[in-house]
Design a protein around this motif. Structure first.
Motif, mmCIF file in Angstrom:
data_model
loop_
_atom_site.group_PDB
_atom_site.id
_atom_site.type_symbol
_atom_site.label_atom_id
_atom_site.label_comp_id
_atom_site.label_asym_id
_atom_site.label_seq_id
_atom_site.Cartn_x
_atom_site.Cartn_y
_atom_site.Cartn_z
ATOM 1 N N HIS A 23 0.817 -1.214 0.000
ATOM 2 C CA HIS A 23 0.000 0.000 0.000
ATOM 3 C C HIS A 23 0.854 1.268 0.000
ATOM 4 O O HIS A 23 2.055 1.229 0.282
ATOM 5 C CB HIS A 23 -0.918 0.002 1.227
ATOM 6 C CG HIS A 23 -0.155 -0.014 2.527
ATOM 7 N ND1 HIS A 23 0.426 1.107 3.066
ATOM 8 C CD2 HIS A 23 0.147 -1.032 3.351
ATOM 9 C CE1 HIS A 23 1.042 0.796 4.185
ATOM 10 N NE2 HIS A 23 0.897 -0.514 4.389
ATOM 11 N N LEU A 54 -8.162 -7.646 -9.479
ATOM 12 C CA LEU A 54 -7.588 -6.804 -8.425
ATOM 13 C C LEU A 54 -8.181 -7.209 -7.078
ATOM 14 O O LEU A 54 -9.403 -7.232 -6.907
ATOM 15 C CB LEU A 54 -7.886 -5.331 -8.717
ATOM 16 C CG LEU A 54 -7.376 -4.278 -7.736
ATOM 17 C CD1 LEU A 54 -5.846 -4.318 -7.634
ATOM 18 C CD2 LEU A 54 -7.859 -2.897 -8.165
ATOM 19 N N CYS A 107 -7.422 -6.990 -2.549
ATOM 20 C CA CYS A 107 -6.704 -6.217 -1.531
ATOM 21 C C CYS A 107 -7.051 -6.698 -0.130
ATOM 22 O O CYS A 107 -8.090 -7.324 0.100
ATOM 23 C CB CYS A 107 -7.005 -4.723 -1.655
ATOM 24 S SG CYS A 107 -8.691 -4.252 -1.230
ATOM 25 N N SER A 108 -6.167 -6.396 0.793
ATOM 26 C CA SER A 108 -6.422 -6.578 2.206
ATOM 27 C C SER A 108 -7.607 -5.677 2.572
ATOM 28 O O SER A 108 -7.803 -4.633 1.954
ATOM 29 C CB SER A 108 -5.169 -6.155 2.986
ATOM 30 O OG SER A 108 -5.479 -5.742 4.291
ATOM 31 N N THR A 159 -4.909 -0.278 2.356
ATOM 32 C CA THR A 159 -4.806 -1.117 1.159
ATOM 33 C C THR A 159 -6.017 -0.929 0.256
ATOM 34 O O THR A 159 -5.891 -0.904 -0.963
ATOM 35 C CB THR A 159 -4.654 -2.600 1.540
ATOM 36 O OG1 THR A 159 -5.658 -2.942 2.483
ATOM 37 C CG2 THR A 159 -3.281 -2.891 2.095
ATOM 38 N N THR A 160 -7.194 -0.775 0.851
ATOM 39 C CA THR A 160 -8.402 -0.544 0.063
ATOM 40 C C THR A 160 -8.303 0.773 -0.693
ATOM 41 O O THR A 160 -8.654 0.853 -1.880
ATOM 42 C CB THR A 160 -9.647 -0.551 0.978
ATOM 43 O OG1 THR A 160 -9.708 -1.808 1.654
ATOM 44 C CG2 THR A 160 -10.920 -0.352 0.186
ATOM 45 N N THR A 170 -5.535 2.336 -1.626
ATOM 46 C CA THR A 170 -4.523 2.165 -2.675
ATOM 47 C C THR A 170 -5.109 1.381 -3.844
ATOM 48 O O THR A 170 -4.987 1.784 -5.005
ATOM 49 C CB THR A 170 -3.284 1.432 -2.113
ATOM 50 O OG1 THR A 170 -2.749 2.171 -1.018
ATOM 51 C CG2 THR A 170 -2.217 1.250 -3.193
ATOM 52 N N ALA A 171 -5.759 0.263 -3.552
ATOM 53 C CA ALA A 171 -6.327 -0.586 -4.602
ATOM 54 C C ALA A 171 -7.436 0.133 -5.366
ATOM 55 O O ALA A 171 -7.566 -0.031 -6.586
ATOM 56 C CB ALA A 171 -6.851 -1.888 -4.001
ATOM 57 N N PRO A 178 -11.660 -3.250 -6.133
ATOM 58 C CA PRO A 178 -10.933 -4.441 -5.676
ATOM 59 C C PRO A 178 -11.830 -5.389 -4.902
ATOM 60 O O PRO A 178 -12.800 -4.978 -4.267
ATOM 61 C CB PRO A 178 -9.849 -3.858 -4.774
ATOM 62 C CG PRO A 178 -10.432 -2.580 -4.269
ATOM 63 C CD PRO A 178 -11.284 -2.044 -5.388
ATOM 64 N N ILE A 181 -2.598 -7.969 -6.113
ATOM 65 C CA ILE A 181 -3.068 -7.962 -4.737
ATOM 66 C C ILE A 181 -2.368 -6.814 -4.018
ATOM 67 O O ILE A 181 -1.138 -6.775 -3.959
ATOM 68 C CB ILE A 181 -2.744 -9.274 -3.998
ATOM 69 C CG1 ILE A 181 -3.345 -10.479 -4.713
ATOM 70 C CG2 ILE A 181 -3.229 -9.199 -2.555
ATOM 71 C CD1 ILE A 181 -2.898 -11.814 -4.127
ATOM 72 N N VAL A 182 -3.148 -5.879 -3.478
ATOM 73 C CA VAL A 182 -2.568 -4.810 -2.665
ATOM 74 C C VAL A 182 -2.569 -5.294 -1.223
ATOM 75 O O VAL A 182 -3.611 -5.638 -0.666
ATOM 76 C CB VAL A 182 -3.348 -3.494 -2.818
ATOM 77 C CG1 VAL A 182 -2.711 -2.402 -1.947
ATOM 78 C CG2 VAL A 182 -3.381 -3.052 -4.279
ATOM 79 N N THR A 183 -1.391 -5.348 -0.634
ATOM 80 C CA THR A 183 -1.221 -5.925 0.693
ATOM 81 C C THR A 183 -0.265 -5.080 1.522
ATOM 82 O O THR A 183 -0.192 -3.861 1.337
ATOM 83 C CB THR A 183 -0.786 -7.408 0.573
ATOM 84 O OG1 THR A 183 -0.783 -8.004 1.875
ATOM 85 C CG2 THR A 183 0.541 -7.585 -0.110
#
Length: 193
Positions: free
Chosen positions: A8, A50, A52-53, A58-59, A61-62, A74, A135-137
């Motif tokens: 993120h 896509l 994400c966490s 992270t949300t 960012t995604a 996402p 995956i945004v993590t």
């Protein structure tokens, strides 16, 4: 299948070098700018899904990545959430002498538990049938995963750094690292089963 893991964007706690863990800290202005700039670099690449966490940073960012790249909203992936740092959350990462504090407090989530749920999340994404998924993590999740898959210890993971895995039934845990923290990985660094 390729799976791209992206940390993120920056938060105020990142800027202040505080343990975040499960604390739900939003992006700061720099983090939003990082997400938008990264999305422009990802435009036109063959990513098709896509995830994400579920944490806010992270949300956010995604969501920016999805909006700019055309991937859309996402899909939350709870098992890819950041490691819980327990009572260390909100504390400084660095000690007064400048050395990094060890995350060895009894309330910190064990590495094995983080890896178990991370592999479960990767297997879930691989089973979706997407050809290439982002995956945004979180930095610790990516670093612990790289430490487990490679024969060398991974450095700190930069905000918005891209790590790329490929599914490979002959590789350790079924995944081979192709790009780590933005750097190509030599084939001989990856573990075989």
């Amino acid at each position: 299948m390729r799976i791209g893991l992206i940390r993120h964007g920056e938060t105020e706690w990142n800027r202040k070098a505080l343990f975040q863990g499960m604390s739900d800290i939003p992006l700061n202005d720099t983090g939003y700018d990082q997400a938008r700039r990264t999305a422009v670099l990802l435009e036109g690449q063959p990513w098709s899904a896509l995830f994400c966490s579920p944490l806010t940073r992270t949300t956010q960012t995604a969501t920016e990545l999805g909006r700019i790249t055309g991937l859309g909203e996402p899909t939350p992936l709870p098992d890819i959430v950041e490691r819980s740092f327990g009572e260390l959350e909100g504390e400084t990462v660095f000690l007064p002498d400048g050395t990094r504090r060890l995350a060895d407090h009894p309330t910190v989530e064990p590495v094995a538990a983080v890896l178990e749920r991370t592999y479960r999340a990767l297997e879930h994404v691989a089973a979706t049938g997407a050809s290439d998924a982002l995956i945004v993590t979180h930095g610790t999740v990516v670093r612990l995963l790289l430490n487990d898959l490679l024969t060398v210890a991974s450095p700190a993971i930069n905000n918005l750094a891209l790590t790329v895995l490929e599914t490979d039934p002959d590789a350790r845990h079924g995944f081979r690292v192709r790009l780590a923290n933005g750097y190509p990985v030599a084939v001989e660094l990856t573990h075989s089963v």
